[in-house]
Scaffold this motif. Structure first.
Motif, PDB file in Angstrom:
ATOM      1  N   UNK A 134      65.246  47.739  96.181  1.00 24.80           N
ATOM      2  CA  UNK A 134      66.282  48.740  95.894  1.00 24.80           C
ATOM      3  C   UNK A 134      66.425  49.710  97.065  1.00 24.80           C
ATOM      4  N   UNK A 135      65.273  50.201  97.585  1.00 21.67           N
ATOM      5  CA  UNK A 135      65.320  51.118  98.713  1.00 21.67           C
ATOM      6  C   UNK A 135      65.841  50.467  99.982  1.00 21.67           C
TER       7      UNK A 135
ATOM      8  N   UNK B 182      62.984  56.395 103.189  1.00 26.63           N
ATOM      9  CA  UNK B 182      62.663  56.436 101.756  1.00 26.63           C
ATOM     10  C   UNK B 182      61.164  56.169 101.584  1.00 26.63           C
ATOM     11  N   UNK B 183      60.364  57.145 102.006  1.00 26.66           N
ATOM     12  CA  UNK B 183      58.917  56.968 102.023  1.00 26.66           C
ATOM     13  C   UNK B 183      58.319  56.743 100.653  1.00 26.66           C
ATOM     14  N   UNK B 184      58.720  57.538  99.651  1.00 28.46           N
ATOM     15  CA  UNK B 184      58.147  57.388  98.309  1.00 28.46           C
ATOM     16  C   UNK B 184      58.487  56.027  97.727  1.00 28.46           C
ATOM     17  N   UNK B 185      59.738  55.605  97.900  1.00 29.91           N
ATOM     18  CA  UNK B 185      60.157  54.300  97.394  1.00 29.91           C
ATOM     19  C   UNK B 185      59.382  53.192  98.085  1.00 29.91           C
ATOM     20  N   UNK B 186      59.161  53.327  99.389  1.00 29.34           N
ATOM     21  CA  UNK B 186      58.424  52.305 100.138  1.00 29.34           C
ATOM     22  C   UNK B 186      56.988  52.184  99.641  1.00 29.34           C
ATOM     23  N   UNK B 187      56.339  53.319  99.377  1.00 37.37           N
ATOM     24  CA  UNK B 187      54.946  53.292  98.922  1.00 37.37           C
ATOM     25  C   UNK B 187      54.843  52.660  97.539  1.00 37.37           C
ATOM     26  N   UNK B 188      55.690  53.098  96.611  1.00 42.02           N
ATOM     27  CA  UNK B 188      55.680  52.496  95.269  1.00 42.02           C
ATOM     28  C   UNK B 188      56.081  51.029  95.355  1.00 42.02           C
ATOM     29  N   UNK B 189      57.006  50.724  96.267  1.00 50.60           N
ATOM     30  CA  UNK B 189      57.479  49.356  96.417  1.00 50.60           C
ATOM     31  C   UNK B 189      56.428  48.388  96.922  1.00 50.60           C
ATOM     32  N   UNK B 190      55.353  48.903  97.520  1.00 52.15           N
ATOM     33  CA  UNK B 190      54.243  48.034  97.922  1.00 52.15           C
ATOM     34  C   UNK B 190      53.673  47.327  96.696  1.00 52.15           C
TER      35      UNK B 190
ATOM     36  N   UNK C  94      49.124  64.014  95.541  1.00 55.16           N
ATOM     37  CA  UNK C  94      48.307  63.760  94.357  1.00 55.16           C
ATOM     38  C   UNK C  94      49.095  62.961  93.325  1.00 55.16           C
ATOM     39  N   UNK C  95      50.345  63.337  93.092  1.00 53.74           N
ATOM     40  CA  UNK C  95      51.174  62.626  92.114  1.00 53.74           C
ATOM     41  C   UNK C  95      51.372  61.172  92.531  1.00 53.74           C
ATOM     42  N   UNK C  96      51.672  60.945  93.811  1.00 58.80           N
ATOM     43  CA  UNK C  96      51.860  59.581  94.303  1.00 58.80           C
ATOM     44  C   UNK C  96      50.576  58.769  94.179  1.00 58.80           C
ATOM     45  N   UNK C  97      49.437  59.394  94.519  1.00 56.92           N
ATOM     46  CA  UNK C  97      48.149  58.695  94.428  1.00 56.92           C
ATOM     47  C   UNK C  97      47.835  58.294  92.995  1.00 56.92           C
ATOM     48  N   UNK C  98      48.050  59.201  92.065  1.00 53.68           N
ATOM     49  CA  UNK C  98      47.810  58.888  90.646  1.00 53.68           C
ATOM     50  C   UNK C  98      48.702  57.731  90.203  1.00 53.68           C
ATOM     51  N   UNK C  99      49.966  57.748  90.628  1.00 51.45           N
ATOM     52  CA  UNK C  99      50.883  56.672  90.259  1.00 51.45           C
ATOM     53  C   UNK C  99      50.423  55.323  90.808  1.00 51.45           C
ATOM     54  N   UNK C 100      49.965  55.299  92.060  1.00 51.45           N
ATOM     55  CA  UNK C 100      49.534  54.048  92.681  1.00 51.45           C
ATOM     56  C   UNK C 100      48.269  53.506  92.014  1.00 51.45           C
ATOM     57  N   UNK C 101      47.303  54.371  91.745  1.00 54.09           N
ATOM     58  CA  UNK C 101      46.072  53.914  91.095  1.00 54.09           C
ATOM     59  C   UNK C 101      46.371  53.438  89.684  1.00 54.09           C
TER      60      UNK C 101
END
Length: 245
Positions: free
Chosen positions: A190-191, A174-182, A122-129
């Protein structure tokens, strides 16, 4: 404020996305509050168990997503219908992602340590949107000038390079970094440049005959986990409730 609203939300037709995000977050928070009350035995709320079958809230969540999705497809991107579709879809996503861990494990792990994965998603989804609302587009396309955007080769090259950064970061564990890095290519870069985590596909492939790199990877991962894992768990438990021991 009115000028910002029109320029960044109304003009690019992002109001439905904002409504979906708001309804998503609000539904998730209300759902967590209710489930915590049920867990504590307080208030009028109870689990829904017709015929002895526990109906999880992912079920109405899927229904809301389906209804909202079809309304959005049948209607336009603006107007009352688009707003209704966005709200319904956001509510459905909030209910579904709140039980993401249950879907992942195909088991009722809601109040276990594995269940905190739902809060993380949920936190990652909110950040991406929120990044999309802020004007970020996948793989750095938003950073191109109008002239560069008109050049198809430039667009393809930019997308390919940034996709490569995100892919390398992902294979390094580094899954979280990869998703945000999209959406933020610098984060993916960086990742991609940092040492891989010890159990990642990159480490198994490229650190196999490099004992010093393997040792540095283990030490760095251990330091990172000691520094951030406890904080991340406290945040997840604060939002979603502490798991059962």
């Amino acid at each position: 404020m009115g000028h910002w609203w029109y320029r960044n939300i109304v003009e690019p037709e992002k109001l439905p996305l904002l409504l979906a995000l708001a309804s998503f977050v609000l539904t998730f928070l209300i759902t967590r509050a209710i489930t915590r009350l049920i867990r504590a035995g307080r208030g009028p709320f109870r689990n829904i168990t017709p015929g002895g079958v526990h109906v999880h809230h992912v079920v109405p969540g899927v229904a809301l997503m389906v209804v909202g999705g079809f309304i959005a497809i049948a209607g336009g991107r603006t107007g009352f219908g688009a707003g209704v579709a966005a709200v319904l879809f956001g509510m459905g996503v909030g209910l579904v992602l709140d039980e993401f861990a249950l879907i992942l494990h195909l088991d009722d792990v809601y109040w276990t340590e594995e269940g905190t994965k739902s809060v993380e998603i949920v936190i990652v989804t909110v950040a991406l949107v929120a990044l999309v609302l802020g004007g970020f587009l996948p793989f750095g396309v938003n950073e191109l000038s109008p002239d560069e955007t008109a050049d198809r080769l430039t667009v393809i090259r930019t997308v390919a390079v940034n996709f490569l950064f995100a892919l390398v970061a992902l294979t390094k564990g580094k899954g979280r970094i990869a998703v945000i890095g999209v959406f933020v290519p610098f984060v993916a870069l960086f990742g991609a440049l940092r040492l891989a985590r010890p159990n990642s596909p990159w480490a198994r492939r490229f650190y196999r005959n490099r004992p010093k790199a393997r040792a540095r990877s283990r030490v760095r991962a251990s330091r990172h986990d000691r520094r951030w894992s406890a904080l991340r768990r406290r945040v997840e438990h604060l939002i979603g409730g502490a798991p059962s021991r």
